[in-house]
Design a protein around this motif. Structure first.
Motif, short mmCIF file in Angstrom:
data_model
loop_
_atom_site.label_atom_id
_atom_site.label_comp_id
_atom_site.label_asym_id
_atom_site.label_seq_id
_atom_site.Cartn_x
_atom_site.Cartn_y
_atom_site.Cartn_z
N ILE A 1 0.84 -1.19 0.00
CA ILE A 1 0.00 0.00 0.00
C ILE A 1 0.88 1.24 0.00
CG2 ILE A 1 -1.94 -1.13 1.14
CD1 ILE A 1 -1.10 0.30 3.72
N GLY A 2 0.32 2.31 -0.52
CA GLY A 2 1.09 3.55 -0.59
C GLY A 2 0.20 4.74 -0.87
N SER B 1 4.55 8.33 -1.32
CA SER B 1 5.32 7.65 -0.29
C SER B 1 4.69 6.30 0.00
CB SER B 1 5.36 8.49 0.98
OG SER B 1 6.31 7.99 1.89
N CYS B 2 5.53 5.35 0.43
CA CYS B 2 5.02 4.05 0.82
C CYS B 2 6.00 3.43 1.80
CB CYS B 2 4.82 3.15 -0.39
SG CYS B 2 6.34 2.69 -1.21
N LYS B 3 5.54 2.39 2.45
CA LYS B 3 6.38 1.64 3.37
C LYS B 3 6.39 0.20 2.92
CE LYS B 3 7.38 1.11 8.28
NZ LYS B 3 6.99 1.50 9.65
N ASN B 4 7.57 -0.31 2.65
CA ASN B 4 7.74 -1.64 2.10
C ASN B 4 7.30 -2.70 3.10
OD1 ASN B 4 9.02 -4.15 1.27
ND2 ASN B 4 10.13 -2.92 -0.21
N ASN B 5 6.43 -3.61 2.63
CA ASN B 5 5.95 -4.68 3.51
C ASN B 5 7.09 -5.59 3.96
OD1 ASN B 5 3.42 -3.68 2.99
ND2 ASN B 5 2.59 -5.55 2.17
N ASP C 1 10.54 -5.23 4.23
CA ASP C 1 11.62 -4.84 5.11
C ASP C 1 11.33 -3.59 5.92
OD1 ASP C 1 13.64 -3.60 2.31
OD2 ASP C 1 11.79 -2.84 3.22
N GLY C 2 10.13 -3.02 5.75
CA GLY C 2 9.76 -1.85 6.53
C GLY C 2 10.38 -0.56 6.06
N LYS C 3 11.19 -0.62 5.01
CA LYS C 3 11.83 0.61 4.52
C LYS C 3 10.77 1.50 3.85
CE LYS C 3 16.45 -1.33 3.79
NZ LYS C 3 17.52 -1.60 2.80
N THR C 4 11.00 2.79 3.93
CA THR C 4 10.07 3.72 3.31
C THR C 4 10.67 4.31 2.05
OG1 THR C 4 10.88 5.56 4.65
CG2 THR C 4 9.01 4.32 5.51
N HIS C 5 9.79 4.68 1.14
CA HIS C 5 10.20 5.37 -0.08
C HIS C 5 9.34 6.62 -0.21
CE1 HIS C 5 11.13 6.25 -4.24
NE2 HIS C 5 9.83 6.37 -4.43
N SER C 6 9.97 7.72 -0.56
CA SER C 6 9.25 8.97 -0.81
C SER C 6 9.80 9.64 -2.05
CB SER C 6 9.38 9.91 0.38
OG SER C 6 8.76 9.38 1.54
N VAL C 7 8.92 10.30 -2.77
CA VAL C 7 9.37 11.07 -3.92
C VAL C 7 10.24 12.23 -3.41
CG1 VAL C 7 7.35 12.59 -3.90
CG2 VAL C 7 8.56 12.14 -6.06
N ASP C 8 11.22 12.63 -4.19
CA ASP C 8 12.21 13.61 -3.74
C ASP C 8 11.57 14.90 -3.23
OD1 ASP C 8 14.84 12.85 -6.19
OD2 ASP C 8 14.27 11.90 -4.30
N SER C 9 10.49 15.31 -3.85
CA SER C 9 9.89 16.60 -3.50
C SER C 9 9.29 16.65 -2.10
CB SER C 9 8.82 16.98 -4.53
OG SER C 9 7.80 16.00 -4.57
N VAL C 10 9.08 15.49 -1.48
CA VAL C 10 8.48 15.48 -0.14
C VAL C 10 9.43 14.94 0.92
CG1 VAL C 10 6.21 15.14 -1.18
CG2 VAL C 10 7.41 13.17 -0.21
N LYS C 11 10.60 14.51 0.52
CA LYS C 11 11.55 13.97 1.49
C LYS C 11 11.91 15.02 2.54
CE LYS C 11 13.69 10.36 -1.33
NZ LYS C 11 14.90 9.89 -2.04
N GLY D 1 9.65 -3.12 -7.91
CA GLY D 1 10.81 -3.77 -7.33
C GLY D 1 11.85 -2.82 -6.79
N LEU D 2 11.85 -1.59 -7.27
CA LEU D 2 12.85 -0.62 -6.83
C LEU D 2 12.41 0.11 -5.56
CD1 LEU D 2 15.56 0.71 -7.53
CD2 LEU D 2 14.27 2.43 -8.83
N THR D 3 11.16 0.47 -5.49
CA THR D 3 10.69 1.30 -4.37
C THR D 3 9.92 0.53 -3.32
OG1 THR D 3 8.59 1.85 -5.45
CG2 THR D 3 10.50 3.25 -5.95
N GLY D 4 9.37 -0.63 -3.70
CA GLY D 4 8.50 -1.36 -2.78
C GLY D 4 7.10 -0.79 -2.75
N CYS D 5 6.82 0.19 -3.58
CA CYS D 5 5.49 0.80 -3.62
C CYS D 5 4.56 -0.01 -4.53
CB CYS D 5 5.58 2.23 -4.13
SG CYS D 5 6.42 3.36 -2.99
N PRO D 6 3.26 0.08 -4.28
CA PRO D 6 2.33 -0.63 -5.16
C PRO D 6 2.36 -0.06 -6.58
CG PRO D 6 1.13 0.83 -3.68
CD PRO D 6 2.56 0.83 -3.22
N LEU D 7 2.26 -0.92 -7.55
CA LEU D 7 2.16 -0.47 -8.92
C LEU D 7 0.73 -0.01 -9.19
CD1 LEU D 7 4.27 -3.18 -10.74
CD2 LEU D 7 4.85 -0.78 -10.41
#
Length: 126
Positions: free
Chosen positions: A34-35, A49-53, A55-65, A104-110
């Motif tokens: 989910i994201g 933004s999303c949180k990888n199921n 490994d728990g790592k988060t991904h955010s687009v650069d503009s909101v980091k 596969g790169l971000t862990g975010c839902p497609l």
């Protein structure tokens, strides 16, 4: 049936804060990525933004980091997006999405084939 319901949008001043919530149907968090996504007027939808199921790592687009923080409370079947330092460019409809297909790169839902909430409007203006 996967259901997602966003809440928490509204009007904020530049530099202000809002907290979005996405309540999901039971077990969604166990089996779906989910994201948060957003779509501004005249622009394409983008992942926020999303949180990888896995490994728990988060991904955010650069503009909101550094300004936005995604989190989850699995016991409440809820995902959150804490938004600080809001800028007018953050104005958009914000959606949460769930998918079995994962970037596969971000862990975010497609986005393709994902389940979507109804969206919540965020407007940043003085």
């Amino acid at each position: 049936q996967v259901q997602l319901v966003e809440s928490g949008g509204g009007l904020a001043q530049p530099g202000g804060s809002l907290r979005l919530s996405c309540a999901v149907s039971a077990s969604t968090l166990d089996y779906y990525a989910i994201g948060w996504f957003r779509q501004a007027p005249g622009k394409e939808r983008e992942v926020v933004s999303c949180k990888n199921n896995a490994d728990g790592k988060t991904h955010s687009v650069d503009s909101v980091k550094g300004r936005f923080t995604v989190s989850r409370d699995d016991a409440k079947n809820t995902m959150y997006l804490e938004m600080n330092g809001l800028e007018p460019e953050d104005t958009a409809v914000y959606y949460c999405a769930a998918s079995r297909a994962v970037d596969g790169l971000t862990g975010c839902p497609l986005p393709s084939g994902a389940y979507w909430g109804q969206g919540t409007q965020v407007t940043v203006s003085s």
